[in-house]
Design an enzyme around this catalytic site. Sequence first.
Site, PDB file in Angstrom:
ATOM      1  N   GLN A  75      14.484  28.560  20.894  1.00  0.00           N
ATOM      2  CA  GLN A  75      13.762  28.303  22.139  1.00  0.00           C
ATOM      3  C   GLN A  75      14.703  28.247  23.341  1.00  0.00           C
ATOM      4  O   GLN A  75      14.238  28.176  24.478  1.00  0.00           O
ATOM      5  CB  GLN A  75      12.951  27.012  22.035  1.00  0.00           C
ATOM      6  CG  GLN A  75      11.778  27.120  21.074  1.00  0.00           C
ATOM      7  CD  GLN A  75      10.957  25.861  21.055  1.00  0.00           C
ATOM      8  OE1 GLN A  75      11.288  24.896  20.375  1.00  0.00           O
ATOM      9  NE2 GLN A  75       9.876  25.853  21.831  1.00  0.00           N
ATOM     10  N   CYS A 121       3.519  23.576  22.688  1.00  0.00           N
ATOM     11  CA  CYS A 121       4.803  24.208  22.414  1.00  0.00           C
ATOM     12  C   CYS A 121       5.467  24.533  23.741  1.00  0.00           C
ATOM     13  O   CYS A 121       4.819  25.101  24.643  1.00  0.00           O
ATOM     14  CB  CYS A 121       4.611  25.483  21.590  1.00  0.00           C
ATOM     15  SG  CYS A 121       6.149  26.362  21.226  1.00  0.00           S
ATOM     16  N   HIS A 167       9.561  27.142  13.821  1.00  0.00           N
ATOM     17  CA  HIS A 167      10.321  27.914  14.809  1.00  0.00           C
ATOM     18  C   HIS A 167      11.535  28.599  14.184  1.00  0.00           C
ATOM     19  O   HIS A 167      11.769  29.793  14.407  1.00  0.00           O
ATOM     20  CB  HIS A 167      10.791  27.010  15.949  1.00  0.00           C
ATOM     21  CG  HIS A 167       9.833  26.910  17.084  1.00  0.00           C
ATOM     22  ND1 HIS A 167       9.353  28.005  17.762  1.00  0.00           N
ATOM     23  CD2 HIS A 167       9.262  25.830  17.677  1.00  0.00           C
ATOM     24  CE1 HIS A 167       8.526  27.605  18.720  1.00  0.00           C
ATOM     25  NE2 HIS A 167       8.447  26.286  18.687  1.00  0.00           N
TER      26      HIS A 167
END
Length: 208
Positions: A75, A121, A167
């Site tokens: 991320q 998210c 993830h």
Amino acid sequence: MPSVFVQGRPTAASYPPFAPEARRGSVRRVTEVGEEVLHKPCRDVTEFGPDLAALIDDMFRTMYVAEGAGLAANQVGVALRLFVYDCLDDDGVRHVGHIVNPVLESLDPSGRRLLDEGEACLSVPGAVVTVPRPDRAVVRGLDRDGEPLLVEGTGYFARCLAHETDHVNGHVYLDRLSARERKAALRQSADRREEVLARRAANAAALD
């Protein structure tokens, strides 16, 4: 019962509002759904040292600026199996830490139940949708020094552990939705994205 757990172990209730790592870190850009790094499995971490520690520091700071409960390395654009978290469980107990090379254990279905609760998210800014998740999660991995680590969570913290492990396996929570639900989540994000990004920018300025 202690109210704060760090790396799965109880610590003083006076633990600071932001993990100490965040004071050392820098804010990185949060990747968004559709970017390749979010949609393929991450590599195992094989090198433990200053670079990994610095990445963890940056991830903590970025997570707080983005108002998240967890953040995976992909991320922030780094395709490594690693995530950080600062998350309350359903009893109000705070859990803070990081997990390198996390593996979510398979639990006996008879000993758990599914919770249908709202989930968000940071890579889908502004969208909150209902995602079924088990009410308990156990993750094994390593700490930043390569030492074995086991973290167990219930309720919302279990949701966080499962979400972040998804993830590093190259999945976002949209993958768990029907096509209709996914479109609705993406519409939510499109409507709210600019507002969310503006708030993150303001948080970054305030934290500095």
